[in-house]
Design a protein around this motif. Structure first.
Motif, short mmCIF file in Angstrom:
data_model
loop_
_atom_site.label_atom_id
_atom_site.label_comp_id
_atom_site.label_asym_id
_atom_site.label_seq_id
_atom_site.Cartn_x
_atom_site.Cartn_y
_atom_site.Cartn_z
N UNK A 144 -6.03 6.03 7.28
CA UNK A 144 -7.19 5.40 8.03
C UNK A 144 -8.40 6.42 8.20
N UNK B 155 -4.71 -0.32 13.96
CA UNK B 155 -5.19 -0.18 12.62
C UNK B 155 -3.97 0.65 12.10
N UNK B 156 -3.83 1.77 12.76
CA UNK B 156 -3.05 2.67 12.05
C UNK B 156 -1.64 2.09 11.84
N UNK C 39 1.00 -1.13 0.02
CA UNK C 39 -0.02 0.12 0.17
C UNK C 39 0.90 1.26 -0.05
N UNK D 198 -19.54 4.03 9.88
CA UNK D 198 -18.60 3.86 11.08
C UNK D 198 -17.53 2.99 10.80
N UNK D 199 -17.36 2.42 9.66
CA UNK D 199 -16.29 1.44 9.37
C UNK D 199 -15.14 2.42 9.00
N UNK D 200 -13.70 1.97 9.45
CA UNK D 200 -12.70 2.74 9.22
C UNK D 200 -11.85 1.69 8.19
N UNK D 201 -11.25 2.20 7.27
CA UNK D 201 -10.63 1.48 6.34
C UNK D 201 -9.42 2.32 5.80
N UNK D 202 -8.20 2.11 5.25
CA UNK D 202 -7.25 2.77 4.63
C UNK D 202 -7.66 3.46 3.22
N UNK E 284 -0.13 -3.06 5.68
CA UNK E 284 -1.46 -3.99 5.66
C UNK E 284 -2.70 -3.26 5.13
N UNK E 285 -3.77 -4.05 4.94
CA UNK E 285 -5.06 -3.77 4.80
C UNK E 285 -5.77 -4.04 5.97
N UNK E 286 -6.63 -3.04 6.37
CA UNK E 286 -7.35 -3.03 7.67
C UNK E 286 -8.89 -2.80 7.58
N UNK E 287 -9.72 -3.40 8.33
CA UNK E 287 -11.16 -2.84 8.57
C UNK E 287 -11.25 -2.74 10.06
N UNK E 288 -11.79 -1.73 10.58
CA UNK E 288 -11.76 -1.34 11.84
C UNK E 288 -13.42 -0.92 12.09
N UNK E 289 -13.92 -1.57 13.02
CA UNK E 289 -15.58 -1.33 13.26
C UNK E 289 -15.83 -1.45 14.69
N UNK E 290 -17.10 -1.02 15.05
CA UNK E 290 -17.39 -1.01 16.59
C UNK E 290 -18.98 -1.01 16.65
N UNK E 291 -19.26 -1.61 17.83
CA UNK E 291 -20.79 -1.62 18.42
C UNK E 291 -20.79 -1.11 19.65
N UNK F 237 -25.25 2.42 8.48
CA UNK F 237 -24.73 2.51 9.78
C UNK F 237 -23.19 1.94 9.41
N UNK G 279 -1.32 -0.10 8.96
CA UNK G 279 -1.38 0.53 7.76
C UNK G 279 -0.03 1.07 7.52
N UNK H 272 -16.24 -6.91 6.24
CA UNK H 272 -15.13 -6.25 7.20
C UNK H 272 -15.40 -6.53 8.68
N UNK I 273 -8.18 1.63 16.67
CA UNK I 273 -8.01 2.60 15.69
C UNK I 273 -6.33 2.55 15.63
N UNK J 283 -20.35 -7.17 0.36
CA UNK J 283 -19.21 -7.39 0.92
C UNK J 283 -19.44 -8.62 1.52
#
Lengths: 375, 192
Positions: A7, B27-28, A1, A176-180, B35-42, A172, B31, B66, B24, A284
Motif C-alpha cells: 500500500x 486497507x492493508x 494480487x 494523497x491516494x493510497x493504492x496497492x 483485495x484491491x483497495x483505494x484509500x483517500x482522505x480529506x 492533490x 491487501x 477511487x 490505512x 478514473x
C-alpha cells in the motif's frame, strides 16, 4: 494480487519511482499537497547515498537541481502551484542549458495560494507555457499510484535521453491516494550521453539526434552554460541565425521523436459515438462512466492523455476514432478543451465539462451531464 | 456502480482521532487478503482538531473511480463530521455514530439508510480500558463486527504493524471491545 503488493501513497510512489530510476539528488521546499515527496526523499536519500537539501524557496530549489544535474546527478524536485510559479524562471533556464531535470507539480486549487488541500487540474497550461519564450517541455500525467511510480521513472529516463526538463503533472487526489502497487520489478534505466573525446569538444555540438553530449561539470572538460542564446561552444551570441537554429533544435530534438514520447490510453474508441478525452484523476471517473454507458447500450469510449505535451494534433486526431461528440471533462474552467477544439475544428462537436469547486468529477456527474446535454 | 463486490467505507470525525490511520490499517488488511483497495482522505490545514474524512474502497477487481460514492458503511465520531460528510448515504448505508459524544441525527431514519447503530464508543473505551487512545481501533473492531470484511486474524496483524510494542495489548483489547459492542447489540435483537 501478488504478495509483493504494498500500500503506497501517490507521493511516496513518486519518491520511490525516482529512486528506482536513479535519482540521487533532491532539492525542494515543502508545499501541500506535494510535501510527502520531500519527506520521503529526506528519509530515503541518505539511505541510498544521495543528497537531500531543503532550500529556502522554490526558486533556489530548481536552480539547485539544475546545478546538480549538470554535475552528473539524476535529479528531482516536487512542488505545487504556488511553488511551480516560482520555478518558472529556472524551468526556462533548464530548457535553454538542456539540463535533464524532473519537476513534479501536484496540482491544488488555484490561483495564488487557492485551497491547499483541494484538488484541481488548473496548472495544465502553466506546465506548457509557464515560462517565457518559445520552449518545449515534456509533461506526463499519472492517473493512479502505480502510474505515479512508473511515470516518474519514465520522466527521469526521458529527461536523460533528451536532455530536457520533464514535468510530472499530478494532483492533490493522486498525491494523497493510497493504492496497492508492485515495485519489485527493476525498471529500465536510461543514462544521458556523455562525450568521450576532449579534442574538438563543444558542449552544444550535436549529431543527428539533435541531443548534445554535454560533459559533466568537474570531469576535465570545459563547461559553459548560459540562458543566453549560445552556439555549439556554449558562449553567448546575438546572431539571429544561431538563435533560430538553437530554438528549432530544442523543438526538433523532441518533435523528431514523438513516437517515443507520446502515449495515450484508449478504451473502445473505435466504435464510440461519444468519446471522453481527459487526463489524470479525472480519467478514473470517466472510466467508470464509460462502463456504465456501455452497459446501457451507449457507444462510449475514452482517450486518456498519459503524455500531455508535446501535444501532436495529428496523433490525437488519429487516436480519436470517429466519434461525433467529444466530451472533455477537466477540473478547471477549460484548458485541455482548447487543444481538443484546435484538433477537431468544426468537424466534431466538442463539449467541455468543467468543475472548479475543489472536488472530483464523479462518474454520476458525467452520466448526468450526458443526459442533460442530450449527448 | 452496480458492482456487488465493491465495499465502500466512509469514516468522519476530528483530526487526531486516527481515522485516516484506521482506514490505512483496514486497507492493508484487505491487501493481505488479495483485495484491491483505494484509500483517500480529506482534511484541513490544521494538524489536529479539524473535521476529517477517511475513505476506503475494497473490491475484488480494479477500482476505477477511487472515492466513495455510495457508502456501505458510514461511521461518524463527531457531530461536525456527520454534518459535513453525512450526505450521500442511501438505503444500503449502515450508519454508526458515537452516542457518547452525539445524539442520533434527525435526518436519519429507516427510510433513508439501512440501519443506524448508536454506540457509546468513546465512553466505553474510557470505562473498559481506562484509555482515551485507541478510539480508531475500537471503531475498526465495530466495522469488523458488522461486516467481516477481512478475517479477524488479518485485521489483528494489520493493526500490529502500526502499533508500538508497548501499546499492542491495549490495541488488541480495543479491537476486541469494538467487536464485543456489535455482538452485544446483535443479542438485543435491534436491527443493525
Amino acid at each position: 494480487m501478488s504478495e509483493k503488493m504494498v500500500l503506497m501513497q501517490g507521493n511516496e510512489a513518486v519518491a520511490e519511482g525516482a529512486i528506482a530510476a536513479g535519482v540521487r539528488f533532491y532539492a525542494g521546499y515543502p508545499i501541500t499537497p506535494s510535501s510527502e515527496i520531500a519527506e520521503t526523499m529526506a528519509r530515503r536519500m541518505p539511505q541510498v547515498g544521495g543528497t537531500f537539501i531543503q532550500m529556502e524557496d522554490e526558486i533556489a530549489s530548481i536552480m539547485a537541481i539544475v546545478g546538480a544535474s549538470m554535475a552528473g546527478k539524476k535529479v528531482l524536485t516536487a512542488t505545487s502551484g504556488p511553488g511551480f510559479s516560482l520555478m518558472q524562471e529556472g524551468l526556462g533556464y533548464a530548457c535553454m542549458v538542456e539540463a535533464p531535470i524532473v519537476i513534479l507539480d501536484s496540482m491544488r486549487y488555484g490561483p495564488s495560494t487557492g485551497m491547499a488541500t483541494k484538488v484541481s487540474q488548473m496548472d495544465l497550461m502553466q506546465a506548457r507555457w509557464g515560462t517565457h519564450g518559445d520552449h518545449w517541455v515534456i509533461v506526463l500525467s499519472p492517473s493512479s499510484v502505480e502510474e505515479s511510480y512508473q511515470l516518474t521513472i519514465r520522466a527521469v529516463n526521458l529527461a536523460e535521453k533528451y536532455r530536457n526538463p520533464v514535468i510530472v503533472l499530478s494532483d492533490e487526489t493522486i498525491s494523497h491516494l493510497r493504492e496497492p502497487i508492485d515495485i519489485s520489478i527493476p525498471p529500465t534505466i536510461v543514462d544521458r550521453k556523455l562525450p568521450t573525446e576532449k579534442a574538438g569538444y563543444a558542449p552544444y555540438k550535436t549529431d543527428e539526434s539533435l541531443v548534445p553530449a554535454i560533459a559533466t561539470v568537474g570531469t576535465g572538460f570545459r563547461t559553459t552554460f548560459t540562458g543566453l542564446v549560445h552556439g555549439e561552444s556554449g558562449f553567448q551570441t546575438a546572431n539571429g541565425h544561431v538563435a533560430e537554429a538553437l530554438v528549432e533544435r530544442l523543438r526538433d530534438k523532441l518533435f523528431n521523436n514523438l513516437d517515443d514520447i507520446i502515449q495515450f490510453e484508449t478504451d473502445r474508441v473505435e466504435d464510440a459515438d461519444v468519446l471522453f478525452m481527459s487526463f489524470g484523476i479525472t480519467a478514473r471517473g470517466v472510466s467508470e462512466a464509460v462502463e456504465s454507458l456501455l452497459s446501457h447500450g451507449r457507444k462510449a469510449g475514452s482517450l486518456r492523455f498519459i503524455t500531455l505535451f508535446p501535444f501532436d494534433d495529428d496523433r490525437v486526431r488519429k487516436a480519436a476514432g470517429s466519434a461525433r461528440t467529444v466530451v472533455v471533462p477537466e477540473l478547471n474552467s477549460g484548458q485541455l478543451v482548447l487543444l481538443i477544439k484546435r484538433v477537431f475544428g468544426d468537424s466534431r462537436k466538442v463539449v467541455p465539462l468543467n468543475k472548479i469547486n475543489g472536488d472530483l468529477i464523479s462518474p454520476q456527474e458525467i452520466l448526468n451531464f450526458v443526459q442533460e446535454e442530450n449527448l | 456502480m452496480g458492482n456487488d463486490n465493491r465495499f465502500e467505507l466512509r469514516m468522519t470525525g476530528s483530526g487526531g482521532q486516527g481515522l485516516i490511520l484506521a482506514s490505512i490499517i483496514l486497507a492493508e488488511a484487505a491487501i493481505m487478503e488479495g483485495k484491491i483497495v483505494t484509500q483517500s482522505q480529506v482534511y484541513g490545514a490544521e494538524a489536529r482538531g479539524g473535521t476529517t474524512k477517511a475513505e476506503l474502497v475494497v473490491s475484488d477487481r480494479h477500482i476505477a473511480y477511487p472515492k466513495v460514492t455510495d457508502p456501505d458503511l458510514l461511521a461518524a465520531l463527531t457531530n461536525e463530521g456527520l454534518k459535513q460528510y453525512g450526505g450521500g448515504i442511501s438505503r444500503k448505508t449502515r450508519v454508526v455514530i458515537d452516542s457518547s459524544v452525539m445524539s442520533a441525527p434527525d435526518f436519519l431514519d429507516e427510510e433513508n439508510c439501512r440501519g443506524l447503530l448508536s454506540l457509546p464508543i468513546r465512553s466505553t473505551l474510557i470505562s473498559k480500558l481506562q484509555s482515551e487512545l485507541g478510539l480508531n481501533v475500537v471503531l475498526l473492531g465495530i466495522i469488523e463486527g458488522l461486516t467481516a470484511i477481512v478475517s479477524v486474524e488479518t485485521l489483528r496483524k494489520a493493526v500490529s504493524m502500526h502499533v508500538k510494542k508497548q501499546f499492542l495489548d491495549l490495541n488488541m483489547k480495543a479491537l476486541d471491545l469494538g467487536m464485543e459492542m456489535v455482538e452485544a447489540q446483535v443479542k438485543t435483537g435491534i436491527r443493525i
